[in-house]
Design a protein around this motif. Structure first.
Motif, short mmCIF file in Angstrom:
data_model
loop_
_atom_site.label_atom_id
_atom_site.label_comp_id
_atom_site.label_asym_id
_atom_site.label_seq_id
_atom_site.Cartn_x
_atom_site.Cartn_y
_atom_site.Cartn_z
N PRO A 188 -0.07 9.45 -4.60
CA PRO A 188 -1.03 10.52 -4.35
C PRO A 188 -1.95 10.27 -3.16
CG PRO A 188 -1.82 9.22 -6.18
CD PRO A 188 -0.47 8.65 -5.78
N ALA A 189 -2.12 9.01 -2.74
CA ALA A 189 -2.95 8.77 -1.55
C ALA A 189 -2.32 9.46 -0.35
CB ALA A 189 -3.07 7.27 -1.30
N LYS A 190 -3.12 9.72 0.67
CA LYS A 190 -2.65 10.41 1.87
C LYS A 190 -2.87 9.53 3.09
CE LYS A 190 -3.84 14.77 -0.07
NZ LYS A 190 -3.46 16.02 -0.11
N VAL A 191 -1.96 9.63 4.04
CA VAL A 191 -2.10 8.95 5.33
C VAL A 191 -2.46 10.00 6.36
CG1 VAL A 191 -0.91 7.64 7.12
CG2 VAL A 191 -0.44 7.17 4.72
N VAL A 192 -3.53 9.75 7.12
CA VAL A 192 -3.99 10.69 8.13
C VAL A 192 -4.06 9.94 9.46
CG1 VAL A 192 -5.90 12.18 8.88
CG2 VAL A 192 -5.33 11.98 6.44
N ASP A 193 -3.37 10.43 10.48
CA ASP A 193 -3.45 9.84 11.81
C ASP A 193 -4.64 10.43 12.55
OD1 ASP A 193 -1.16 8.22 11.64
OD2 ASP A 193 0.13 9.93 12.05
N LYS A 194 -5.27 9.60 13.36
CA LYS A 194 -6.42 10.07 14.15
C LYS A 194 -6.13 9.92 15.63
CE LYS A 194 -9.10 5.79 14.21
NZ LYS A 194 -9.34 5.68 15.62
N MET A 195 -6.79 10.72 16.44
CA MET A 195 -6.56 10.70 17.88
C MET A 195 -7.83 10.34 18.65
SD MET A 195 -3.27 12.64 18.25
CE MET A 195 -3.44 13.10 19.89
N LEU A 252 0.82 -1.22 0.00
CA LEU A 252 0.00 0.00 0.00
C LEU A 252 0.85 1.26 0.00
CD1 LEU A 252 -2.78 -1.03 2.54
CD2 LEU A 252 -2.90 -1.00 0.04
N GLU A 253 2.05 1.19 0.56
CA GLU A 253 2.94 2.36 0.62
C GLU A 253 3.19 2.97 -0.75
OE1 GLU A 253 6.51 1.19 2.61
OE2 GLU A 253 5.90 2.19 4.45
N ARG A 254 3.22 2.14 -1.77
CA ARG A 254 3.52 2.64 -3.12
C ARG A 254 2.47 3.59 -3.65
NH1 ARG A 254 1.51 -0.81 -7.56
NH2 ARG A 254 0.12 -2.35 -6.64
N PHE A 255 1.30 3.63 -3.01
CA PHE A 255 0.23 4.53 -3.44
C PHE A 255 0.29 5.90 -2.75
CE2 PHE A 255 -1.55 0.26 -4.19
CZ PHE A 255 -1.76 0.37 -5.56
N VAL A 256 1.26 6.09 -1.85
CA VAL A 256 1.39 7.35 -1.10
C VAL A 256 2.64 8.07 -1.56
CG1 VAL A 256 1.60 8.37 1.20
CG2 VAL A 256 0.24 6.28 0.87
#
Length: 133
Positions: A37-44, A31-35
């Motif tokens: 344009p994909a974005k990773v967002v951390d949530k709290m 999945l890393e190869r898609f970032v």
């Protein structure tokens, strides 16, 4: 975090990004190869919608594919918020899990039956195949 979240994070401090091995919360190499344009967002918070930077991405897309841990906690919380927004929401049944098998199975049934007009439940292979078309 404010209020009761402070006690929660004190109790579960070993599960915070500051103490966990980053490899445990990072994306799989496939999945890393898609970032980007994909974005990773951390949530709290339980709901992914508690991450302010996620809301514009979600509302712009019009469709959200949901995966994640703790079907009966975080996935449920996020899902209810997405339903409230009226967005097309797909829960990937084999991409969610929980430490409670009973809660997990119950909620997958609930999503499929009670929320069938607002939530689609699909297997990962079916989502990927539909995406390719």
């Amino acid at each position: 975090m404010p209020g009761r979240w402070r006690a929660y994070y004190q109790r579960w401090h070993a599960a915070t990004l500051s103490e966990m091995d980053p490899r445990l919360v990072g994306l799989m190499p496939e999945l890393e190869r898609f970032v980007p344009p994909a974005k990773v967002v951390d949530k709290m918070t339980y709901s992914a919608l508690g991450a302010p930077e996620l809301m514009p991405l979600v509302t712009r897309s019009g469709c959200v594919i949901v995966s994640g841990a703790e079907t009966d906690v975080c996935v449920l919380s996020s899902l209810m918020g997405l339903i409230d927004l009226g967005l097309r929401t797909i829960v990937v049944a084999d991409a969610v899990c929980s430490s409670s098998d009973q809660g997990h199975e119950y909620l997958l049934t609930l999503f499929s039956e009670r929320y069938a007009l607002q939530v689609e439940v699909a297997e990962a292979d079916d989502v990927i195949e539909a995406w390719r078309r």
